[in-house]
Motif scaffolding. Structure first.
Motif, short mmCIF file in Angstrom:
data_model
loop_
_atom_site.label_atom_id
_atom_site.label_comp_id
_atom_site.label_asym_id
_atom_site.label_seq_id
_atom_site.Cartn_x
_atom_site.Cartn_y
_atom_site.Cartn_z
N LEU A 158 7.74 7.84 -7.18
CA LEU A 158 6.74 6.85 -7.24
C LEU A 158 6.98 5.87 -8.28
N ARG A 159 7.53 6.10 -9.60
CA ARG A 159 7.97 5.10 -10.58
C ARG A 159 9.12 4.36 -10.12
N ALA A 160 10.02 5.18 -9.59
CA ALA A 160 11.35 4.32 -8.88
C ALA A 160 11.10 3.36 -8.18
N CYS A 161 10.04 3.75 -7.12
CA CYS A 161 9.68 2.73 -6.07
C CYS A 161 8.94 1.57 -6.63
N VAL A 162 7.95 1.90 -7.47
CA VAL A 162 7.18 0.74 -8.07
C VAL A 162 7.92 -0.27 -9.00
N ASP A 163 8.76 0.33 -9.69
CA ASP A 163 9.49 -0.33 -10.68
C ASP A 163 10.44 -1.11 -9.99
N SER A 164 11.02 -0.68 -8.86
CA SER A 164 12.08 -1.67 -8.09
C SER A 164 11.40 -2.92 -7.32
N THR A 206 8.34 14.16 -0.84
CA THR A 206 6.71 14.35 -1.44
C THR A 206 6.07 15.04 -0.25
N ARG A 207 6.46 15.40 0.76
CA ARG A 207 5.78 16.28 1.59
C ARG A 207 6.77 17.11 2.64
N THR A 208 6.26 18.18 3.10
CA THR A 208 7.02 19.16 3.92
C THR A 208 7.57 18.32 5.13
N ALA A 209 8.43 18.70 5.83
CA ALA A 209 8.76 18.12 7.39
C ALA A 209 7.89 18.58 8.36
N ILE A 261 0.87 -1.25 -0.12
CA ILE A 261 0.05 -0.02 0.16
C ILE A 261 0.99 1.21 0.08
N ILE A 262 0.88 2.12 -0.87
CA ILE A 262 1.55 3.24 -1.39
C ILE A 262 0.81 4.43 -1.14
N LEU A 297 4.14 1.14 2.57
CA LEU A 297 5.38 1.55 2.06
C LEU A 297 5.16 3.02 1.73
N ASN A 298 6.14 3.98 1.93
CA ASN A 298 6.38 5.14 1.50
C ASN A 298 6.51 5.19 -0.05
N ASN A 299 6.28 6.13 -0.94
CA ASN A 299 6.66 6.45 -2.27
C ASN A 299 8.00 6.97 -2.31
N ASP A 300 8.84 7.13 -1.36
CA ASP A 300 10.13 7.83 -1.55
C ASP A 300 10.99 6.54 -1.20
N THR A 301 10.86 5.46 -1.38
CA THR A 301 11.49 4.06 -1.04
C THR A 301 11.88 3.53 -2.25
N LYS A 302 12.82 2.56 -2.24
CA LYS A 302 13.40 1.78 -3.26
C LYS A 302 13.99 0.42 -2.90
N VAL A 303 13.75 -0.63 -3.51
CA VAL A 303 14.09 -1.95 -2.88
C VAL A 303 15.70 -2.08 -3.13
N ILE A 304 16.51 -2.73 -2.10
CA ILE A 304 17.80 -3.12 -2.27
C ILE A 304 17.88 -4.38 -2.16
#
Length: 860
Positions: A599-605, A810-813, A589-590, A673-680
């Protein structure tokens, strides 16, 4: 004859499975075969040979278990007459399985114990000197049989088609199998393997180097041009004003943070505590973590843990007046012990402030007369010392059992013959037993003593953490168990020699009514060349014994689940291997708003890097407006049916949006899962879902890294920095073995994990009531974890699941004041009264890097 049959076998495999011998990436392990390698089979494939020595068919010179090719990068692995020579054949086989693609072919031939020239028993280079010249593959320490291969490879789980055959004349073993799963054309690593081969080719290397030199010249010119432009910008008036504004903003934020901490301290601890912490902060703020902890620990030992004679007398008097006085039996096996170390070990027991003990020593047939003389002397000097001399050596487990037969006390404490107890160790254990009448397993903190006798490397442990117990034997020393429980378990097991203590307390933890951590540093572990305290590599057999103990433990704790223990990345570390049912569906869930590149980088990973394929991705759009984002949300589900989008046209509320996603999800396991993540790590889903599906687990978080590789999240500590914070933040993800806390890269339990990457079964999430929507942006993830903990579930930081997290891009702090108010209300009393059970009260709550507190309470 044997090798002709080997060739016939290989040709029969080629005839039966011709598709594997065209256009594939092939690894030949042991390609420098004196009887002819297998290259002739793969004329139409990309062939890579590996062996110990260079040769015509050898592309890589290394041992098979050290080969570092990418996961799932090979279509075929073949090996002939090699594994029976490999001392590390188990690790080599596991490494091959890691590199082999799903649907890949593996086949080999090897000699079994029946081959006379290979020896019918384990020989050594001393008995056959010529073998020693050939390296590890030439030392016949392992003689393989079918059962060995089945045990290591887990045939039924890994292979959909497999066959064994043993030649009755030569006793050669033949095997072929196809790894379960289908080839994934999107995951093609052939370019990586080819680049590896290119580097081996000297001519290609030189050509590549020349091209790179030209590229460097061009890049230097481009850098010089950019530096000129940057210099012009830096000297411009608008930039100077902007820089001044940014500096002022950063300073204001720092002042605001310090002010919040100051207000918290003054409100809850008083003005004196605030001033004390302020002074300490000024003294240590410029030190690196290692220097800081060394400085603080030396002061800690000097001012807090060095007892005067007057203090020892007072503590002895207090011990004499305890209302309940349990006899604690210290058991100690000995064998040719260094006399000085043995004197110190026994002396540390006799010097205890708690007099109600017995020291039960079993000497394991020492041939050094000094050991026997010392033991007889001490036995005569103090009636509380009982000694038995074994006539035949039985190693440490049998010797410990002999000592156990002497025990008459209520509890058993374990002491190694070359270590020392803190003078107040047994009294502290007795106090903990009195305060916890149901306690059956207790453990304490520890440090080490170096060759000069100085104390160093303190290890302050968390409370009972079953997940950490699967990662390493973190209880270490001092461990104390109820005698009745130890005898009910049958004592120590010889098959776990070297890790017999680990095995014992793992088995004890399954039935112990209560496990108690005494957060006091009560054991001093001596560092010397033959001790694992000095070098983890000093006793490799103990590592193997630890894995054996873990597998027995897992079979009892989680029967029928197929969970097994495998080696971790470091000596004496382990990790669970999960076998998920194929029908297990995972819903990811993103929530998102614009910033389609992230978002694209997250989903593609997720789609291309994840090894688990039975998943759905639910993207929840919260008021995106950018045309590119809207186009992606519209088109992406059409390209992959596992994607779908939901609309959440409402003011941003992280908790509510994720609850909407959870209600729409159809998976057995939810991953928020946050949209600003990427699988390692490709197997991140298997690890998160495997942990989440355990019956006693609540929420599971991943190990999240900043873009530069530093840790962003490795578990949340309640009460840290006045509320809750991420321990190990900004540290490098490196395994640490010397404290002052446990390693940041081992799976362990935490009181809370972050919602940026959180897994939980759908059933448990709904039973707990989902995220608390009173939290708008920050805090509901921690609050959900606290509810899970109150329901008797363990939350877990899964270090095997690693992702990059670009931290709320994608959001402010900004965090609304209401979230702080909710935290203060719903995290109570963890912020002020209770200590996070998965941290340690000796560590500062005002540093995310584990740092020792200088204590301000009495020594006792």
């Amino acid at each position: 004859m044997a090798h002709l049959q080997q060739i016939e076998f290989c040709l029969s495999v080629k005839k039966a499975l011709p598709a594997f011998f065209t256009g594939r990436i092939v690894l030949d392990v042991g390609s420098l075969d004196v009887n002819g390698n297998n290259r002739y089979l793969f004329e139409n494939c990309l062939y890579l040979g590996v062996d110990l020595f260079p040769g015509n068919n050898v592309d890589l010179v290394c041992k098979g278990h050290e080969l570092g090719l990418p996961d799932e990068s090979l279509d075929v692995v073949v090996s002939a007459e090699c594994f029976e020579h490999d001392c590390y054949y188990e690790k080599t086989l596991r490494n091959i399985m890691r590199m082999l693609k799903p649907g890949g072919l593996f086949f080999f031939t090897c000699a079994t114990t029946g081959r006379a020239e290979h020896g019918t028993r384990r020989s050594s280079p001393l008995e056959a000197p010529f073998l020693g010249k050939m390296g590890d593959w030439g030392d016949y320490y392992k003689n393989l049989e079918e059962g060995d291969v089945r045990e290591v490879l887990d045939i039924e789980a890994l292979f959909k088609d497999f066959a064994f055959s043993v030649n009755p004349e030569s006793h050669d073993l033949y095997f072929w199998g196809v790894k379960k799963g289908d080839f994934d054309d999107r995951k093609d690593y052939s370019f990586r393997v080819q680049s590896l081969i290119d580097r081996i080719d000297e001519k290609k290397t030189q050509a590549l180097l020349a091209g790179m030199k030209n590229e460097i010249v061009m890049l230097k010119a481009a850098v010089a041009e950019r530096e000129t432009r940057i210099a012009q910008i830096l000297h411009s008036s608008p930039w100077k004003l902007t820089r001044l504004f940014n500096m002022a903003s950063a300073f204001a934020r720092k002042i605001w943070t310090l002010a919040r901490k100051a207000v918290f301290l003054i409100r809850h601890k008083g003005i004196v505590a605030f001033l004390r912490h302020a002074i300490e902060y000024c003294k240590i703020k410029n030190l690196d973590p290692a220097g800081m902890n060394a400085l603080i620990y030396s002061r800690w030992v000097r001012y807090h843990d060095t007892l005067s004679e007057a203090e020892l007398s007072r503590l002895r008097a207090e011990a004499e007046n305890l209302p309940i006085r349990r006899i604690i039996s210290v058991i100690m096996p000995t064998h040719n012990t260094n006399p000085e170390w043995l004197k110190e070990a026994i002396g540390s027991v006799l010097d205890q402030t708690y007099p109600f003990f017995e020291l039960c020593i079993a000497d394991d047939a020492s041939h050094d007369p000094k050991t026997r003389e010392l033991l007889m002397f001490f036995s005569k000097a103090d009636s509380r010392i009982k000694t038995v001399f074994r006539e035949k050596g039985g190693h440490i487990a049998e010797a410990s059992n002999s000592a156990l037969e002497l025990v008459t006390g209520d509890f058993v404490a374990l002491l190694d013959h070359d270590d020392r107890l803190h003078p107040d160790a047994l009294r502290q254990l007795a106090l903990a037993i009195s305060q916890n009448p149901e306690a059956e397993l207790l453990y304490t903190d520890e440090d080490k003593i170096n060759s000069a006798g100085a104390r160093e490397e303190p290890l302050f442990k968390p409370g009972w953490s079953p997940s950490l117990a699967l990662s390493q034997a973190y209880l270490g020393h001092l461990v104390c168990l109820r005698t009745v429980l130890v005898r009910r378990l049958g004592g120590f097991r010889s098959k776990c020699n070297g890790s017999q203590d680990y095995d014992l307390w793992l088995r004890a933890s399954l039935t112990a009514r209560k496990i108690v951590h005494v957060p006091r540093l009560l054991y001093h572990w001596r560092k010397h060349l033959s001790s694992t305290s000095h070098s983890a590599d000093s006793k490799p057999y103990a590592h193997e014994a630890g894995r054996l103990a873990l597998n027995d433990y897992l079979a009892q704790r989680y029967p029928g689940t197929g969970i097994t223990a495998e080696d971790g990345a470091h000596m004496f570390t382990y990790r669970p291997r999960f076998t998920l049912p194929p029908q297990t569906k995972v819903s990811i869930i993103i929530p998102t708003k614009d910033k389609v590149d992230l978002l694209r980088a997250c989903v593609d990973s997720i789609l291309h890097e994840s090894s688990w394929k039975n998943l759905e991705i639910i993207i929840i759009d919260n008021n995106s407006t950018e045309p590119e984002t809207l186009a992606y949300l519209r088109e992406a589900p059409q390209k992959d049916s596992r994607l779908r989008t939901l609309q959440a046209a409402m003011p941003f509320n992280w908790s509510r949006i994720n609850n909407i996603g959870a209600r729409a999800a159809g998976g057995d396991v939810l991953i928020f899962l946050n949209n600003d993540t990427k699988v390692i790590t490709p197997d991140w889903i298997e690890h998160l879902a495997g942990q989440a599906l355990l019956p006693d687990t609540g929420a599971v978080g991943g190990l999240l890294l900043y873009e530069d590789g530093a840790i962003q999240h490795s578990g949340v500590v309640l009460g840290m920095n006045g509320s809750a914070d991420h321990v190990f933040k900004n540290q490098h993800p490196q395994h640490t073995g010397g404290g002052p806390f446990i390693s940041p890269v081992l799976t362990r339990n935490a009181l809370a994990v972050t919602g940026a990457c959180m897994a939980i079964t759908r059933r448990k999430f709904l039973e707990l009531g989902g995220f608390d929507e009173a939290f708008v942006i920050c805090g509901s993830d921690v609050e959900l974890c606290l509810r899970a903990y109150r329901h008797g579930l363990y939350n877990t930081l899964c270090a095997e699941a690693r992702l990059f997290h670009y931290e709320s891009k994608t959001r402010t702090a900004f965090i609304p004041p209401g979230d702080f108010a909710q935290s203060e209300k719903k995290y109570a009393p963890w912020q002020t009264e209770l200590m996070d059970p998965f941290y340690n009260p000796n560590l500062s709550l005002f540093q995310t890097t584990p740092t020792l507190n200088l204590p301000h309470h009495p020594k006792s």
